[in-house]
Design a protein around this motif. Structure first.
Motif, PDB file in Angstrom:
ATOM      1  N   ILE A 115      28.372  -2.196  44.682  1.00  0.00           N
ATOM      2  CA  ILE A 115      29.101  -0.945  44.372  1.00  0.00           C
ATOM      3  C   ILE A 115      30.018  -0.324  45.224  1.00  0.00           C
ATOM      4  CG2 ILE A 115      27.013   0.464  44.511  1.00  0.00           C
ATOM      5  CD1 ILE A 115      27.817   1.785  41.563  1.00  0.00           C
ATOM      6  N   GLU A 116      29.602  -0.519  46.147  1.00  0.00           N
ATOM      7  CA  GLU A 116      30.319   0.433  47.556  1.00  0.00           C
ATOM      8  C   GLU A 116      31.587  -0.129  47.517  1.00  0.00           C
ATOM      9  OE1 GLU A 116      29.826   3.068  49.230  1.00  0.00           O
ATOM     10  OE2 GLU A 116      27.893   3.616  48.561  1.00  0.00           O
ATOM     11  N   ASP A 117      31.868  -1.377  47.436  1.00  0.00           N
ATOM     12  CA  ASP A 117      33.275  -2.001  47.650  1.00  0.00           C
ATOM     13  C   ASP A 117      34.162  -1.492  46.491  1.00  0.00           C
ATOM     14  OD1 ASP A 117      32.344  -3.838  49.861  1.00  0.00           O
ATOM     15  OD2 ASP A 117      32.042  -5.613  48.433  1.00  0.00           O
ATOM     16  N   LEU A 118      33.770  -1.020  45.530  1.00  0.00           N
ATOM     17  CA  LEU A 118      34.797  -0.199  44.679  1.00  0.00           C
ATOM     18  C   LEU A 118      35.503   0.881  45.060  1.00  0.00           C
ATOM     19  CD1 LEU A 118      32.558  -0.207  41.266  1.00  0.00           C
ATOM     20  CD2 LEU A 118      34.230  -1.875  42.019  1.00  0.00           C
ATOM     21  N   THR A 119      34.851   1.354  46.483  1.00  0.00           N
ATOM     22  CA  THR A 119      35.662   2.530  46.962  1.00  0.00           C
ATOM     23  C   THR A 119      36.627   1.870  47.939  1.00  0.00           C
ATOM     24  OG1 THR A 119      33.999   2.651  48.951  1.00  0.00           O
ATOM     25  CG2 THR A 119      33.568   3.621  46.962  1.00  0.00           C
ATOM     26  N   ARG A 120      36.717   0.888  48.395  1.00  0.00           N
ATOM     27  CA  ARG A 120      37.627   0.277  49.444  1.00  0.00           C
ATOM     28  C   ARG A 120      39.145   0.713  49.079  1.00  0.00           C
ATOM     29  NH1 ARG A 120      35.593  -5.160  49.049  1.00  0.00           N
ATOM     30  NH2 ARG A 120      37.920  -5.860  48.678  1.00  0.00           N
ATOM     31  N   PRO A 121      40.081   1.173  49.836  1.00  0.00           N
ATOM     32  CA  PRO A 121      41.428   1.296  49.629  1.00  0.00           C
ATOM     33  C   PRO A 121      41.830  -0.013  49.012  1.00  0.00           C
ATOM     34  CG  PRO A 121      40.867   2.213  51.775  1.00  0.00           C
ATOM     35  CD  PRO A 121      39.525   1.380  51.281  1.00  0.00           C
ATOM     36  N   GLY A 122      42.726   0.318  48.009  1.00  0.00           N
ATOM     37  CA  GLY A 122      43.518  -0.956  47.373  1.00  0.00           C
ATOM     38  C   GLY A 122      42.975  -1.843  46.477  1.00  0.00           C
ATOM     39  N   VAL A 123      41.570  -1.421  46.086  1.00  0.00           N
ATOM     40  CA  VAL A 123      40.740  -2.079  45.030  1.00  0.00           C
ATOM     41  C   VAL A 123      41.328  -1.375  43.733  1.00  0.00           C
ATOM     42  CG1 VAL A 123      38.532  -2.468  44.034  1.00  0.00           C
ATOM     43  CG2 VAL A 123      38.820  -2.690  46.390  1.00  0.00           C
ATOM     44  N   ARG A 124      41.534  -2.455  42.776  1.00  0.00           N
ATOM     45  CA  ARG A 124      42.280  -1.836  41.468  1.00  0.00           C
ATOM     46  C   ARG A 124      40.821  -1.712  40.735  1.00  0.00           C
ATOM     47  NH1 ARG A 124      46.176  -6.358  40.191  1.00  0.00           N
ATOM     48  NH2 ARG A 124      44.423  -7.559  41.041  1.00  0.00           N
ATOM     49  N   THR A 181      31.718   8.953  43.474  1.00  0.00           N
ATOM     50  CA  THR A 181      32.751   9.285  42.338  1.00  0.00           C
ATOM     51  C   THR A 181      34.159   9.646  42.765  1.00  0.00           C
ATOM     52  OG1 THR A 181      30.912  10.333  41.040  1.00  0.00           O
ATOM     53  CG2 THR A 181      33.300  10.724  40.341  1.00  0.00           C
ATOM     54  N   PRO A 182      34.432  10.404  43.811  1.00  0.00           N
ATOM     55  CA  PRO A 182      36.006  10.585  44.038  1.00  0.00           C
ATOM     56  C   PRO A 182      36.556   9.373  44.668  1.00  0.00           C
ATOM     57  CG  PRO A 182      34.551  12.048  44.886  1.00  0.00           C
ATOM     58  CD  PRO A 182      33.719  11.072  44.617  1.00  0.00           C
TER      59      PRO A 182
END
Length: 284
Positions: A132-141, A166-167
């Motif tokens: 779930i942390e990977d959803l915060t990576r820059p560029g992930v759509r 969240t943010p």
């Protein structure tokens, strides 16, 4: 949140044996259920399991199930205050069944199944989403349907809040959708890299072969939306017929349809654990 190990293997074997016995109800259930009609309402999320289950039940019992699946809150409001009537109701959120019991609208209920959440990614997982942390990576759509009917977007926001991300995730959402299935379609088409969604959605025929799944730790799941119950309403025309249906839908035969549709059956080892953890018991 799915069952694992020997307990899950034994449970799946029991489901297979139950589903194979498509001609047999218990003598008591067969006598109670024989012929006629039964009106069943459920929240729309159960439809993919309910519809094939009802076909099988009619073949076995001769009972024609008149089924309506719709937005749970609308059905619940209709049953509580709007004069809506049905004989059996399978609703989402434990509090709804409890409120129907307190209001004298429902005679009894029992646990039916539970839902769980995963991260859906396009087949092959091109963005390499591993947690779930990977959803915060820059560029992930990230695809999202915040405006979808509850608990769609609300539950996802609860998961993000519990994970304290969240943010950062919202910064990766380019467009908020209003329909969960349309937003999942963008993931399946490769137009988005990931979406938090109920496992049941990923089992739908239109998505099943087009998505890979990444697990989300159970500790992040909001408790409210997880529970589905099935209950007999006070105005059931034939209580014995309604009870026979409820016995069947919560038996190995009936529960096999929920397993296939991506739910956690209430009679599974994991389901029984959740019954205790979430207090899904009729105590009114």
């Amino acid at each position: 949140m799915e069952t694992t190990g020997k307990g899950r293997r034994d449970f799946l074997k029991s489901l297979a044996l139950g589903a194979a016995g498509t001609a047999m109800l218990t003598p008591q259930a067969a006598n109670a259920a024989e012929g006629g009609t039964l009106q069943v309402w459920s929240c729309g999320g159960l439809a993919e399991a309910m519809m094939p289950a009802h076909e099988a039940y009619q073949q076995q019992s001769g009972v024609k199930v008149v089924y309506t699946g719709a937005f749970a809150a609308a059905l619940g409001k209709s049953l509580l205050t709007g004069g809506g009537q049905t004989e059996v109701f399978a609703g989402r959120v434990l509090a709804l069944a409890q409120n129907l019991r307190k209001a004298g609208k429902m005679l009894n209920f029992r646990p039916l199944c539970f839902t769980s959440y995963v991260i859906a990614v396009p087949k092959g997982n091109p963005a390499k989403i591993n947690d779930i942390e990977d959803l915060t990576r820059p560029g992930v759509r990230v695809s999202m349907a915040l405006d979808a009917s509850a608990p769609g977007g609300q539950a996802v926001m609860g998961i993000l809040k519990a994970a304290d991300i969240t943010p950062k995730v919202l910064a990766n959402v380019s467009e908020q959708g209003s329909c969960v299935q349309r937003s999942v379609e963008s993931v399946a088409d490769g137009k988005a890299d990931a979406m938090i969604v109920e496992r049941r959605i990923t089992r739908m025929t239109r998505f099943a072969d087009r998505l890979d799944l990444v697990e989300i730790p159970e500790r992040f799941f909001p408790a409210g939306p997880l529970t589905f119950t099935v209950g007999m309403m006070a105005n059931a025309t034939d209580p014995a017929k309604a009870a026979a249906y409820m016995d069947w839908i919560t038996s190995a035969q009936g529960q096999a349809f929920f397993e296939r549709a991506g739910f956690i059956p209430a009679i599974s080892p994991k389901g029984m654990e959740l019954v205790e953890k979430l207090g899904v018991k009729d105590v009114a």
